[in-house]
Design an enzyme around this catalytic site. Structure first.
Site, PDB file in Angstrom:
ATOM      1  N   LYS A  66      53.291 -30.818  42.244  1.00 17.28           N
ATOM      2  CA  LYS A  66      52.586 -30.710  43.535  1.00 17.28           C
ATOM      3  C   LYS A  66      51.081 -30.959  43.406  1.00 17.28           C
ATOM      4  CE  LYS A  66      55.485 -27.677  46.306  1.00 17.28           C
ATOM      5  NZ  LYS A  66      55.520 -26.455  47.106  1.00 17.28           N
ATOM      6  N   ASP A 102      53.918 -27.133  53.700  1.00 15.33           N
ATOM      7  CA  ASP A 102      54.358 -25.758  53.395  1.00 15.33           C
ATOM      8  C   ASP A 102      53.732 -24.735  54.347  1.00 15.33           C
ATOM      9  OD1 ASP A 102      56.170 -26.126  51.291  1.00 15.33           O
ATOM     10  OD2 ASP A 102      54.602 -26.108  49.765  1.00 15.33           O
TER      11      ASP A 102
HETATM   12  P1  NAP Z   1      52.751 -19.706  41.660  1.00 17.52           P
HETATM   13  O1  NAP Z   1      51.712 -20.676  42.082  1.00 17.52           O
HETATM   14  O2  NAP Z   1      53.219 -19.694  40.258  1.00 17.52           O
HETATM   15  O3  NAP Z   1      52.193 -18.222  42.029  1.00 17.52           O
HETATM   16  C1  NAP Z   1      52.906 -17.078  41.618  1.00 17.52           C
HETATM   17  C2  NAP Z   1      52.296 -15.814  42.246  1.00 17.52           C
HETATM   18  O4  NAP Z   1      53.109 -14.682  41.849  1.00 17.52           O
HETATM   19  C3  NAP Z   1      50.869 -15.489  41.777  1.00 17.52           C
HETATM   20  O5  NAP Z   1      50.188 -14.806  42.780  1.00 17.52           O
HETATM   21  C4  NAP Z   1      51.146 -14.550  40.583  1.00 17.52           C
HETATM   22  O6  NAP Z   1      50.085 -13.680  40.264  1.00 17.52           O
HETATM   23  C5  NAP Z   1      52.305 -13.749  41.135  1.00 17.52           C
HETATM   24  N1  NAP Z   1      53.089 -13.144  40.059  1.00 17.52           N
HETATM   25  C6  NAP Z   1      53.905 -13.781  39.192  1.00 17.52           C
HETATM   26  N2  NAP Z   1      54.450 -12.899  38.326  1.00 17.52           N
HETATM   27  C7  NAP Z   1      53.955 -11.671  38.685  1.00 17.52           C
HETATM   28  C8  NAP Z   1      54.131 -10.347  38.188  1.00 17.52           C
HETATM   29  N3  NAP Z   1      54.942 -10.102  37.133  1.00 17.52           N
HETATM   30  N4  NAP Z   1      53.493  -9.332  38.808  1.00 17.52           N
HETATM   31  C9  NAP Z   1      52.674  -9.565  39.876  1.00 17.52           C
HETATM   32  N5  NAP Z   1      52.448 -10.794  40.386  1.00 17.52           N
HETATM   33  C10 NAP Z   1      53.088 -11.829  39.797  1.00 17.52           C
HETATM   34  O7  NAP Z   1      54.073 -19.845  42.550  1.00 17.52           O
HETATM   35  P2  NAP Z   1      54.206 -20.377  44.079  1.00 17.52           P
HETATM   36  O8  NAP Z   1      54.492 -21.827  44.058  1.00 17.52           O
HETATM   37  O9  NAP Z   1      53.060 -19.859  44.856  1.00 17.52           O
HETATM   38  O10 NAP Z   1      55.570 -19.657  44.526  1.00 17.52           O
HETATM   39  C11 NAP Z   1      55.624 -18.252  44.697  1.00 17.52           C
HETATM   40  C12 NAP Z   1      56.948 -17.833  45.334  1.00 17.52           C
HETATM   41  O11 NAP Z   1      57.079 -18.441  46.612  1.00 17.52           O
HETATM   42  C13 NAP Z   1      58.193 -18.252  44.548  1.00 17.52           C
HETATM   43  O12 NAP Z   1      59.120 -17.189  44.617  1.00 17.52           O
HETATM   44  C14 NAP Z   1      58.722 -19.458  45.324  1.00 17.52           C
HETATM   45  O13 NAP Z   1      60.109 -19.607  45.207  1.00 17.52           O
HETATM   46  C15 NAP Z   1      58.339 -19.077  46.742  1.00 17.52           C
HETATM   47  N6  NAP Z   1      58.169 -20.243  47.612  1.00 17.52           N
HETATM   48  C16 NAP Z   1      58.939 -20.311  48.756  1.00 17.52           C
HETATM   49  C17 NAP Z   1      58.799 -21.397  49.596  1.00 17.52           C
HETATM   50  C18 NAP Z   1      59.661 -21.502  50.839  1.00 17.52           C
HETATM   51  O14 NAP Z   1      59.750 -22.597  51.404  1.00 17.52           O
HETATM   52  N7  NAP Z   1      60.239 -20.421  51.303  1.00 17.52           N
HETATM   53  C19 NAP Z   1      57.881 -22.431  49.307  1.00 17.52           C
HETATM   54  C20 NAP Z   1      57.093 -22.308  48.158  1.00 17.52           C
HETATM   55  C21 NAP Z   1      57.247 -21.199  47.310  1.00 17.52           C
HETATM   56  P3  NAP Z   1      48.951 -14.120  39.184  1.00 17.52           P
HETATM   57  O15 NAP Z   1      48.011 -15.052  39.914  1.00 17.52           O
HETATM   58  O16 NAP Z   1      48.325 -12.847  38.781  1.00 17.52           O
HETATM   59  O17 NAP Z   1      49.670 -14.808  38.052  1.00 17.52           O
END
Ligand code: NAP
Length: 280
Positions: A66, A102
């Protein structure tokens, strides 16, 4: 000639996008196909050239491409540029144009209107959070606090937002203590998804009874965070609507057709073997 669409990512086999898009291609009697392309990081540049050469009309982009796709495109829409991530590419003549649907998909999916007066808390500061926060701010929703395990990432997101925003960056502990300040809480971390199904990013005991809680995870259909919020009396919504609407906005950019989002949702729900109980 058949029209070709697709999604690129690594991994890609788990993606529900082909199922959802092929269902609407067929519902709208288009002669076309949406294909999942498994593209490794090292092959991204050549793959993008390949998409052009093969005449692919439009494609989605998922993890891990992305962000890294931006310099490989001919043009990037200002909102996607501000977010720093593209999830939708549209072919216009010989050019590939990048967009991010998104955040707007999230907003279109909301089952309760979020307005300027609402006090909003976003939990998480990753890629999805940024798309949501910047898209909300772009629509004039300015009171958004962000809480994240790594608070510096929340601070940076607030500082770099190109739209007016009056938010604070908070630790998870502070946000948890003051949850009753918020009308809308949007959970965007990966906590609640496999392998963290039994976990929640924070306790919701301090929640306002009238609060509206959205978790952008949709598999499982109800995360522990949503379950707890629902038990506290809050209205809850999961992330299936966001997934469907980001796809619908992409489909509309490629074809000019506003697809039937109920049908798209049903196809994904059938595949997940679930129901829509998490949204009430
Ligand atoms: P990302 O960029 O990797 O961000 C992950 C987030 O989760 C960060 O804020 C991270 O905190 C936090 N995190 C991860 N492990 C953690 C832990 N053990 N304790 C506390 N916080 C934690 O991922 P993303 O692309 O934003 O996606 C995040 C979620 O959204 C995923 O579950 C994904 O499947 C979902 N999503 C859904 C859609 C939809 O269409 N419904 C679209 C996109 C994403 P840190 O910054 O501290 O690491």
């Amino acid at each position: 000639m058949n029209r070709l669409f697709g999604v690129i990512g690594d991994p890609i086999a788990h993606s529900m996008s082909p199922l959802m898009h092929n269902a609407i291609i067929s519902a709208h009697h288009l002669k076309g196909y949406y294909h999942p392309f498994h593209i490794k990081r090292k092959d991204l540049e050549v793959a993008i050239k390949g998409m052009k050469a093969l005449g692919v009309e439009g494609f989605n982009v998922t993890i891990p491409h992305k962000e890294s796709i931006l310099p490989l495109l001919d043009k990037v829409d200002p909102l996607a540029k501000a977010i720093g991530a593209v999830n939708t590419v549209v072919r216009e003549g010989d050019s590939l144009i990048g967009y991010n649907t998104d955040g707007d998909g999230f907003i279109s999916s909301l089952e309760k209107t979020v307005c300027n007066e609402d006090s909003v808390l976003v939990v998480g500061a990753g890629g999805a959070a940024k798309a949501i926060v910047y898209s909300l701010a772009n629509k004039g929703i300015a009171h958004i606090d962000i809480t994240n395990r790594t608070v510096e990432k929340a601070e940076e997101m607030l500082q770099k937002c190109p739209f007016p925003l009056k938010g604070k960056a908070l630790s998870l502990e502070i946000a948890e203590k003051h949850l009753n300040r918020y009308d809308v809480i949007i959970q965007t971390t990966s906590i609640g998804m496999h392998p963290y199904i039994e976990e929640s990013p924070m306790e919701v005991r301090q929640l306002k009874k009238s609060a509206f809680i959205v978790d952008i995870i949709y598999n499982p259909s109800e995360t522990k965070f949503l379950q707890e919020a629902r038990k506290q009396g809050a209205q809850v919504q999961n992330g299936l609507g966001m997934f469907v609407h980001q796809g619908a906005l992409a489909f509309e950019k490629w074809t000019g057709i506003q697809p039937n989002t109920m049908k798209m949702k049903q196809v994904v729900l059938n595949q997940l073997g679930g129901n829509d109980n998490a949204n009430r």
